[in-house]
Design an enzyme around this catalytic site. Structure first.
Site, PDB file in Angstrom:
ATOM      1  N   GLY A  15      67.161  64.855  18.953  1.00 19.48           N
ATOM      2  CA  GLY A  15      65.863  65.503  19.091  1.00 19.48           C
ATOM      3  C   GLY A  15      64.783  64.517  19.479  1.00 19.48           C
ATOM      4  O   GLY A  15      65.000  63.303  19.529  1.00 19.48           O
ATOM      5  N   GLU A  70      76.339  64.816   6.388  1.00 20.86           N
ATOM      6  CA  GLU A  70      75.431  63.923   7.091  1.00 20.86           C
ATOM      7  C   GLU A  70      74.633  63.172   6.006  1.00 20.86           C
ATOM      8  O   GLU A  70      73.831  63.764   5.299  1.00 20.86           O
ATOM      9  CB  GLU A  70      74.471  64.737   7.969  1.00 20.86           C
ATOM     10  N   ARG A  72      75.031  71.420  15.038  1.00 15.82           N
ATOM     11  CA  ARG A  72      75.129  71.424  13.584  1.00 15.82           C
ATOM     12  C   ARG A  72      76.465  70.817  13.176  1.00 15.82           C
ATOM     13  O   ARG A  72      77.503  71.160  13.745  1.00 15.82           O
ATOM     14  CB  ARG A  72      75.012  72.854  13.032  1.00 15.82           C
ATOM     15  N   HIS A  94      71.478  61.425  14.065  1.00 14.50           N
ATOM     16  CA  HIS A  94      70.616  62.586  14.270  1.00 14.50           C
ATOM     17  C   HIS A  94      69.356  62.208  15.058  1.00 14.50           C
ATOM     18  O   HIS A  94      68.226  62.494  14.640  1.00 14.50           O
ATOM     19  CB  HIS A  94      70.229  63.203  12.923  1.00 14.50           C
ATOM     20  N   ASP A 134      79.650  82.406  24.494  1.00 13.07           N
ATOM     21  CA  ASP A 134      78.626  82.940  23.595  1.00 13.07           C
ATOM     22  C   ASP A 134      78.899  84.430  23.443  1.00 13.07           C
ATOM     23  O   ASP A 134      78.789  85.183  24.415  1.00 13.07           O
ATOM     24  CB  ASP A 134      77.224  82.705  24.156  1.00 13.07           C
TER      25      ASP A 134
END
Length: 332
Positions: A293, A271, A243, A290, A182
């Site tokens: 989540g 997607e 993503r 997806h 990062d």
């Protein structure tokens, strides 16, 4: 004689089906003890909403309209936004930061899928399951997959987003060597999270599993291109719950077709993938639509997180999962 301070006026701002799914009766009961809210009033837009000028706290989720200058001008009392979902980029605008709003998110509630993908990848569950289905007897799994298992494996995380940090927490009980890439962190910050900060190319070259948690930005578009994908060690697994645009799909397809690497993809570019994409049928690729989540019964966890944040706000405490302007430009 002391008097109880007035409860802040709050408003739901989201699609009504999401309010109904996220806030059942028990959640509404807890919420109404904390704030002054009309439970059946849901602002799917901000037109013709009564008492909008008195709203101090917005409780948002999927379907919330952007909080731009025009909307904020109609809410002069607004001080905070508690988002009962993940990313706030769809509705928290620059105008919100100019106003000095306090913003919270429930993004950190979404990390179990990634943990499961990492554990299953190192254990070669998908491949062994396929072979077992074909042979219907026990094979010498250690001979088929030398060194398989999770002990002392190297896990590389790309991006210390809220979800990335939650994944780091979930990995701690396991005997992993954890690397983190990062550009916005220093080594000490990474160490405090239980990881060693390295450059992305090094992380890709030495990790057994690489998990992506970087934001979708112009500079991260196709972050993993053909060159970087070629750095992955033979047998490595690439997990993407972040993503789809982080990976060059054509380059990944070529690597996956070779059988050299494995992939667990909950997000893709595009997607949904075209029906003719080879990635659907490859035994070394798991595609899911997806679902990483919170969904189904997991929505209750998002609700609890949001209600906990509302309670903190009402008590004058800092949010547990705050979002700020600087972090929003560098997080998923």
């Amino acid at each position: 004689m002391s008097s109880t301070p007035p409860r802040p006026r709050a408003l739901f701002a989201m699609g009504r089906p999401h309010r109904d799914a996220l806030f059942p009766r028990a959640a509404i009961d807890r919420l109404t003890r904390l704030v002054d809210i009309e439970p059946d009033l849901v602002a799917e837009d901000f037109d013709h909403v009564p008492h909008l000028a008195a709203v101090e706290l917005l409780i948002t989720s999927w379907g919330c309209r952007p909080l731009d200058d025009a909307v904020l001008a109609r809410m002069p009392a607004l001080k905070a936004v508690v988002h009962a979902a993940g990313s706030v980029k769809h509705h928290v605008t620059e105008a919100c930061w100019e106003r000095g709003l306090h913003v919270s998110t429930a993004a950190a509630a979404n990390a179990e899928y990634t943990l499961a993908a990492i554990l299953f990848a190192n254990k070669r569950v998908l491949e062994i399951g396929g072979l077992y289905r074909e042979h219907r007897d026990a094979l010498d799994w250690a001979a088929h997959f030398p060194g398989f298992g999770n002990y002392r494996r190297t896990i590389g995380l790309v991006g210390a987003s809220l979800v990335g940090r939650r994944v780091l927490e979930l990995l701690r009980p396991h005997a992993f060597d954890i690397l983190l890439a990062d550009p916005h962190l220093d080594p000490e910050a990474a160490r405090s999270m239980g990881a060693r900060l390295v450059e992305l190319d090094e992380l890709l070259a030495v990790s057994d599993v690489v998990s992506l948690h970087a934001p979708a930005l112009p500079e991260t578009y196709h972050l993993l291109d053909a060159r970087r994908l070629s750095l992955l060690r033979d047998g490595a697994t690439l997990v993407n719950t972040g993503r789809g645009s982080l990976i060059d799909t054509a380059a990944l397809t070529a690597e996956a077709l070779s059988g050299r690497i494995h992939a667990v993809l909950d997000v893709t570019e595009p997607e949904v993938l075209p029906a003719a994409s080879p990635l659907y049928a490859l035994p070394n690729v798991l595609l899911t639509p997806h679902i990483a989540g919170s969904l189904g019964g997991e929505l209750a966890r998002i609700t609890r997180s949001a209600l906990d944040e509302v309670e903190r706000y009402c008590a004058g405490r800092e949010f547990a999962y705050p979002v700020n302007r600087a972090a929003l430009t560098t997080s998923a």
